[in-house]
Design a protein around this motif. Sequence first.
Motif, PDB file in Angstrom:
ATOM      1  N   UNK A   1       0.832  -1.217   0.000  1.00 52.42           N
ATOM      2  CA  UNK A   1       0.000   0.000   0.000  1.00 52.42           C
ATOM      3  C   UNK A   1       0.862   1.260   0.000  1.00 52.42           C
ATOM      4  N   UNK A   2       0.523   2.197  -0.853  1.00 57.15           N
ATOM      5  CA  UNK A   2       1.242   3.467  -0.901  1.00 57.15           C
ATOM      6  C   UNK A   2       2.577   3.416  -1.611  1.00 57.15           C
ATOM      7  N   UNK A   3       2.901   2.281  -2.250  1.00 54.92           N
ATOM      8  CA  UNK A   3       4.188   2.176  -2.941  1.00 54.92           C
ATOM      9  C   UNK A   3       4.150   3.033  -4.207  1.00 54.92           C
ATOM     10  N   UNK A   4       5.103   3.940  -4.335  1.00 49.74           N
ATOM     11  CA  UNK A   4       5.156   4.885  -5.454  1.00 49.74           C
ATOM     12  C   UNK A   4       6.366   4.565  -6.324  1.00 49.74           C
ATOM     13  N   UNK A   5       6.175   4.552  -7.641  1.00 48.03           N
ATOM     14  CA  UNK A   5       7.313   4.253  -8.522  1.00 48.03           C
ATOM     15  C   UNK A   5       7.353   5.191  -9.711  1.00 48.03           C
ATOM     16  N   UNK A   6       8.565   5.371 -10.228  1.00 44.99           N
ATOM     17  CA  UNK A   6       8.791   6.089 -11.478  1.00 44.99           C
ATOM     18  C   UNK A   6       9.327   5.063 -12.472  1.00 44.99           C
ATOM     19  N   UNK A   7       8.605   4.877 -13.579  1.00 46.69           N
ATOM     20  CA  UNK A   7       8.954   3.833 -14.544  1.00 46.69           C
ATOM     21  C   UNK A   7       9.309   4.444 -15.892  1.00 46.69           C
ATOM     22  N   UNK A   8      10.359   3.916 -16.511  1.00 44.61           N
ATOM     23  CA  UNK A   8      10.780   4.384 -17.828  1.00 44.61           C
ATOM     24  C   UNK A   8      11.123   3.189 -18.717  1.00 44.61           C
ATOM     25  N   UNK A   9      11.090   3.417 -20.020  1.00 44.47           N
ATOM     26  CA  UNK A   9      11.434   2.388 -20.998  1.00 44.47           C
ATOM     27  C   UNK A   9      12.545   2.907 -21.897  1.00 44.47           C
TER      28      UNK A   9
ATOM     29  N   UNK B   1      13.940  22.989 -22.848  1.00 46.47           N
ATOM     30  CA  UNK B   1      13.290  21.802 -22.277  1.00 46.47           C
ATOM     31  C   UNK B   1      13.175  20.698 -23.329  1.00 46.47           C
ATOM     32  N   UNK B   2      12.867  21.082 -24.567  1.00 45.83           N
ATOM     33  CA  UNK B   2      12.795  20.101 -25.654  1.00 45.83           C
ATOM     34  C   UNK B   2      14.162  19.464 -25.875  1.00 45.83           C
ATOM     35  N   UNK B   3      15.200  20.308 -25.929  1.00 48.21           N
ATOM     36  CA  UNK B   3      16.557  19.794 -26.124  1.00 48.21           C
ATOM     37  C   UNK B   3      16.993  18.894 -24.974  1.00 48.21           C
ATOM     38  N   UNK B   4      16.594  19.258 -23.769  1.00 49.41           N
ATOM     39  CA  UNK B   4      16.960  18.464 -22.593  1.00 49.41           C
ATOM     40  C   UNK B   4      16.365  17.060 -22.690  1.00 49.41           C
ATOM     41  N   UNK B   5      15.195  16.964 -23.283  1.00 53.18           N
ATOM     42  CA  UNK B   5      14.517  15.673 -23.385  1.00 53.18           C
ATOM     43  C   UNK B   5      14.911  14.869 -24.616  1.00 53.18           C
ATOM     44  N   UNK B   6      15.442  15.513 -25.633  1.00 52.76           N
ATOM     45  CA  UNK B   6      15.701  14.814 -26.903  1.00 52.76           C
ATOM     46  C   UNK B   6      17.170  14.727 -27.293  1.00 52.76           C
ATOM     47  N   UNK B   7      18.033  15.567 -26.733  1.00 52.02           N
ATOM     48  CA  UNK B   7      19.446  15.547 -27.111  1.00 52.02           C
ATOM     49  C   UNK B   7      20.244  14.607 -26.212  1.00 52.02           C
TER      50      UNK B   7
ATOM     51  N   UNK C   1       8.059  14.971  -5.644  1.00 53.59           N
ATOM     52  CA  UNK C   1       6.789  15.672  -5.768  1.00 53.59           C
ATOM     53  C   UNK C   1       6.949  17.026  -6.449  1.00 53.59           C
ATOM     54  N   UNK C   2       8.124  17.654  -6.268  1.00 54.60           N
ATOM     55  CA  UNK C   2       8.342  19.001  -6.803  1.00 54.60           C
ATOM     56  C   UNK C   2       8.716  18.961  -8.284  1.00 54.60           C
ATOM     57  N   UNK C   3       9.668  18.088  -8.644  1.00 56.69           N
ATOM     58  CA  UNK C   3      10.154  18.039 -10.020  1.00 56.69           C
ATOM     59  C   UNK C   3       9.210  17.224 -10.893  1.00 56.69           C
ATOM     60  N   UNK C   4       8.993  17.637 -12.151  1.00 59.98           N
ATOM     61  CA  UNK C   4       8.077  16.899 -13.044  1.00 59.98           C
ATOM     62  C   UNK C   4       8.646  15.538 -13.428  1.00 59.98           C
ATOM     63  N   UNK C   5       7.762  14.645 -13.840  1.00 54.86           N
ATOM     64  CA  UNK C   5       8.168  13.285 -14.181  1.00 54.86           C
ATOM     65  C   UNK C   5       9.153  13.264 -15.346  1.00 54.86           C
ATOM     66  N   UNK C   6       8.960  14.178 -16.315  1.00 56.77           N
ATOM     67  CA  UNK C   6       9.856  14.168 -17.472  1.00 56.77           C
ATOM     68  C   UNK C   6      11.292  14.479 -17.078  1.00 56.77           C
ATOM     69  N   UNK C   7      11.499  15.203 -15.982  1.00 54.69           N
ATOM     70  CA  UNK C   7      12.860  15.482 -15.535  1.00 54.69           C
ATOM     71  C   UNK C   7      13.561  14.189 -15.127  1.00 54.69           C
ATOM     72  N   UNK C   8      12.866  13.327 -14.393  1.00 51.09           N
ATOM     73  CA  UNK C   8      13.461  12.059 -13.968  1.00 51.09           C
ATOM     74  C   UNK C   8      13.687  11.141 -15.158  1.00 51.09           C
ATOM     75  N   UNK C   9      12.796  11.205 -16.135  1.00 53.13           N
ATOM     76  CA  UNK C   9      12.966  10.370 -17.321  1.00 53.13           C
ATOM     77  C   UNK C   9      14.201  10.781 -18.118  1.00 53.13           C
ATOM     78  N   UNK C  10      14.395  12.082 -18.316  1.00 54.31           N
ATOM     79  CA  UNK C  10      15.558  12.514 -19.078  1.00 54.31           C
ATOM     80  C   UNK C  10      16.847  12.240 -18.320  1.00 54.31           C
TER      81      UNK C  10
END
Length: 539
Positions: free
Chosen positions: A215-223, A524-530, A345-354
């Motif tokens: 219960x309450x287990x939180x995860x960040x998942x990426x592929x 932000x686009x470059x951070x996610x794609x470069x 909680x503060x940083x967006x999910x895309x930040x952790x993915x990149x």
Amino acid sequence: MAVPFLSSSLQLTPTSPILFTKLTPPIIHNQRPTTCTVPTKPRLRLLRRSAVAGTAVADQIEGGGEVLLNLEEEKRVEVADYDWTEEWYPLYLTKNIPDDAPLGLTVYDRQIVLYKDGEGTLRCYEDRCPHRLAKLSEGQLIDGRLECLYHGWQFEGEGKCVKIPQLPASAKIPKAACVKTYEVKDSQGVVWVWMSTKTPPNPEKLPWFENFARPGFFDISTTHELPYDHSILLENLMDPAHVPISHDRTDFTAKREDAQPLVFEVTERSNRGFAGTWGREKDGGKGSNLLRFDAPCVLQNNREFEGKDGVKNYFSGLFLCRPTGQGKSMLIVRFGVTKRSPLVSVLPQWFWHQNACKVFEQDMGFLSSQNEVLMKEKVPTKDLYLNLKSSDTWVAEYRKWMDKVGHGMPYHFGHRTISLPKVPPVVEHAPAGLIAALSASYPAKGGIGTMHAPNLANRYFRHIIHCRSCSNVIKSFELWKNILSATAVALTTLAILVVSRQWKAVLLGSAALCSAAAYACLRAINLNTNNFIRTHRRL
């Protein structure tokens, strides 16, 4: 790549062994053997380099120093009954499976297509139309049916063909006009496929992860799709010693000065994998991290810790690897915890993915070259690796496990045994030539710019196209960049036309803010794609 847990590596002294050659030939599995016999205690020739004179000094020894692993050889290689098709393989994160299009995937060299039918049920077929062998994953979904885009044949349910536009009205659809199906299961947010079409699926082999059910287990998942073999990937993931060096300052835990000896303890070995604990030598050798590898390619790194309130919390680093052909693999990474950091909680999910993409890019160069050397040398890893007790225990355990079961795989590189692929990778990946292979593997579905170039070294194709949230974020940033740029141009034009100095200042100030915001979207686009490139590698 490995998660920045508590980790470190051993610094070699100037007189440490830097090279060894072994005089015994490798064991090559050409068929399913029962045992393999090799000479015991082969002689090693270690070369040591003098720190003062800089000359090579050769010592003839038997066995080796205490810092090295695997110098004591066993008389026989244990071989277990194994068939790679009778396993569950991770295909995709459930949340990222498209609702309106088929998804082409591979397991080793087998091509499959995954899609949702009209009722939302997952279906998995062989990615080949029985008519003229066109890829069904290049097709489209019509009323919940999978349609081949070559001639419009439609399939549904258990692979049955239900429509052939070119068939006369009075004719029946041939029974042979069907596709091979594979069993799939959605478990804990991941879709798994059973690759055998002869043996019924074994539900007991379907992985279940206790922490992810808490219960309450939180995860960040990426592929991530990666340009090296799944065995190289697993080696890298189970190697905590490289983290402080390779990923120095990538996050808040990896620091180069923390590289140090580690202590490992193997607590379990079986034909299905192995498990054990590991920790830092300076902590007294207490293994606070629990590692488990389960066949065919599931790796966990778990940890339990108590909070200030005395409540026990759980952390998991879960790595679900899928072999996608020679020199290729796909990885689902899941970091989860019962008590998450405020930063999450503060940083967006895309930040952790990149950031995860960055970590893999930091390892990509030398892992790809490691893959290349293994394919060229065609010898077991014991003849190539110089494993240390204080950093490489899990790597040695993994390669020894492959000695047991590798004969049941399409190919493998074990500690003492190898079985080579039946066809060269260039034939597997490009049967009709390089250009045809690229077209077949990475069809152009819109966009031919640099960001969309079909290349596994490109972050867009390695991650973004497999992640619905990141793909939507990129589209949003692109939209806002265009809106803000157009607004900045309009405000600047108005500033030129108006007479009042006060309005000119207001309009130009607003235009500057819009331009700055548009630039932030571009960054932000470059951070996610470069791709990440190390400073010393930049030209």
